[in-house]
Design an enzyme around this catalytic site. Structure first.
Site, PDB file in Angstrom:
ATOM      1  CD  GLU A   1      -2.580  -1.055   2.656  1.00 50.05           C
ATOM      2  OE1 GLU A   1      -2.318  -0.014   3.497  1.00 50.05           O
ATOM      3  OE2 GLU A   1      -3.377  -2.061   2.971  1.00 50.05           O
TER       4      GLU A   1
ATOM      5  CG  HIS B   1      -2.672  -5.145   9.988  1.00 51.75           C
ATOM      6  ND1 HIS B   1      -2.364  -5.059   8.662  1.00 51.75           N
ATOM      7  CD2 HIS B   1      -3.342  -3.964  10.018  1.00 51.75           C
ATOM      8  CE1 HIS B   1      -2.619  -4.072   7.970  1.00 51.75           C
ATOM      9  NE2 HIS B   1      -3.313  -3.390   8.722  1.00 51.75           N
TER      10      HIS B   1
END
Length: 534
Positions: A387, A474
């Protein structure tokens, strides 16, 4: 000594544990037992269903249960932040204050320097555990308040490399579709991309094209009508200034408190208890569950203590919260029938960051949300997605930030440390899986540098080619589906005890931000549980 929660408590044990009453007593215990400055002791309350945590799994659970007509109590350690959109609900990214961080005197963003702030019950919690800087949400709305807003659906082939066949890609399709619609899943509109706030996105794409690297638009939970009001100056800028991890004041980032949780509360069946921090769980004599909690003030002071008893308990406190509660309960004999898989399977989702610096101007303002990425699924070192998030520094630094997500097979586990009376994370110091992911990211960024100039580093002022892989946005696993639970989150060994959050993930999310897939699996789980257990 008799197990706490299984029989009446002595006065000594009552004081020791800071619990409230013996058995299912509803009589309040006087604060004088704890001294003049002790927190108030609350009466025991009995509930049918309790959800601990208000993040993606908790919100989906509350929404489906109340939709079906069930009364639910939700316990959340963080504050509500769903007041009027007035431009000043949340801390700014560039100049953070106490609202930014959970009960610390310094900020906890792993990518930047720790800045001094007043200690408060802010939205982002951070801790360093086993060499990893782990951050997570601490607010009503959980991770949705602090996430980047990315709602990326996994590629089927990659998904099937990570998840067991009992959790099928096809089965989740309808859940992804419905959740995506409700959270306004969409990509950055072409006309907005031409605005100055997204120059960094345009540069990122140009660099990819020049290097022969394939890019793609990313889907996010964004209300672009609100973004346009920011751009036009009708409301103060927030997401256009790169705000995300401390919340978005304009409401342009779609969050759970204003969607699923709002709908659940509108039924009149969802009771929400914010600033309630759960300390312990245990089984009662009659097979119900007791939850011991502390009620916090906004600066973290303990105002009172109490306990709830319920017939059905859904743990949705996130990977770190749920896993630690269960590991603690097992170690203390409060939930002794938990199997040996509880606490195992923790992974970092292959998180790795790097900066490209020494570039032509990329813009002094990096607007959000993350809107473009690189699908590098054929990388010989293993599939990964890269990303390009915004980096809201507020000045031109001639750089672009990249966030890689791979499939790291290395796993850690939680364990109870008797000396500190706490649950800790153990993670291998040698992490071959992460090293492969790091090299894969560096190889792709090298292609971009060779075609466009610049160098790769892990710091704004850095020159050495390296990445930052100790930051974990995460955290996943600890109560993995099919191992600690069945394939729908029912905890093995118990009836009416469920896990429905990121701790059920297999340590990875198939090269994606996990929130979208956690939501889809949680929705699948709770609908199955509703149909069979209620």
């Amino acid at each position: 000594m008799k197990q706490f929660g299984k029989s009446n408590l002595s006065r000594r044990n009552l004081i020791k544990w800071g619990a409230v009453a013996a058995g299912a007593s509803s009589s309040p215990v006087q604060a004088s037992l704890f001294g003049s400055k002790a927190p108030t002791m609350l009466a025991t309350e009995e509930k049918d269903t309790i959800i601990i945590g208000s993040g993606f799994g908790g919100a989906m659970s509350a929404y489906r249960l109340t939709e079906a007509g069930h009364q639910v109590t939700m316990i959340e350690r963080g504050r509500r932040w769903d007041g009027p959109v007035d431009g000043d609900r949340f801390s700014k990214s560039i100049y953070p204050d106490g609202r930014s961080t959970w009960l610390k005197n310094k900020t906890v963003i792993p990518l930047g320097p720790a800045l001094p702030i007043p200690k408060n019950t802010g939205v982002l919690d951070g801790s360093v555990e086993s060499g990893k800087s782990i951050v997570r949400g601490a607010a009503y709305g959980g991770g949705s308040i602090v996430y980047g807003g990315v709602l990326k659906k996994p590629e089927k082939k990659v998904f099937e490399e990570v998840f067991p066949k009992e959790v099928s890609f096809e089965e989740l399709e309808k859940h992804w579709d419905e959740i995506g619609e409700k959270l306004l899943r969409s990509t950055l509109p072409e006309d907005l991309e031409q605005e100055k706030y997204w120059k960094h996105v345009r540069v990122m794409k140009e660099h990819c094209e020049k290097a022969g690297v394939k890019w793609e638009d990313m889907h996010t939970a964004t209300d672009w009508d609100i973004v346009r009001k920011e751009v036009n100056g009708e409301i103060p800028g927030a997401i256009i200034n790169g705000d995300a991890v401390y919340g978005v004041n304009s409401g342009a980032k779609t969050t759970l408190d204003n969607t699923y949780l709002k709908d659940a509360e509108s039924t009149g069946l969802l009771e929400v208890k914010t600033l309630h921090r759960v300390i312990d769980l245990m089984e009662t004599n009659d097979g119900r569950y007791r939850i011991l909690f502390e009620v916090l003030g906004e600066r973290g002071d303990i105002l009172s203590r109490g306990n709830f008893i319920c017939r059905k308990l859904i743990l949705a406190a996130g990977t770190m919260g749920t896993s630690k509660l269960l590991v603690r309960a097992k170690a203390k004999g409060h939930l002794s029938k938990l199997n040996d898989e509880v606490g195992k399977g923790w992974g970092n989702n292959g998180n790795v960051y790097a900066l490209r610096l020494g570039l032509t101007p990329t813009g002094s303002i990096h607007g959000g949300p993350p809107s473009a990425g690189i699908a590098d699924y054929e990388n010989p070192r293993g599939p990964m997605f890269i990303e390009h998030p915004q980096l809201p520094l507020g000045f031109e630094f001639g750089g672009l930030l990249y966030f890689g997500i791979g499939i790291n097979p290395t796993r850690g586990h939680f364990y109870y440390d008797k000396d500190s009376d706490s649950v800790k994370l153990s993670y291998p110091k040698k992490d071959k899986g992460q090293e492969n992911i790091n090299e894969a990211l560096l190889e792709t960024l090298k292609k971009l540098n060779e075609a466009n100039g610049g160098w790769t580093t892990s710091a704004i002022n850095g020159f050495k080619e390296k990445v930052k892989d100790d930051a974990v946005y995460h955290p996943l696993g600890g109560c993995v589906l099919g191992k600690a639970t069945d394939f729908y989150g029912r905890v093995k060994g118990y009836t009416g005890l469920y896990v429905n959050d990121g701790s059920f993930m297999p340590g990875a999310s198939a090269c994606t931000n996990p929130s979208f897939t956690i939501s889809a699996i949680a929705d699948r789980n709770i609908q199955k549980i509703l149909g069979e257990d209620y």
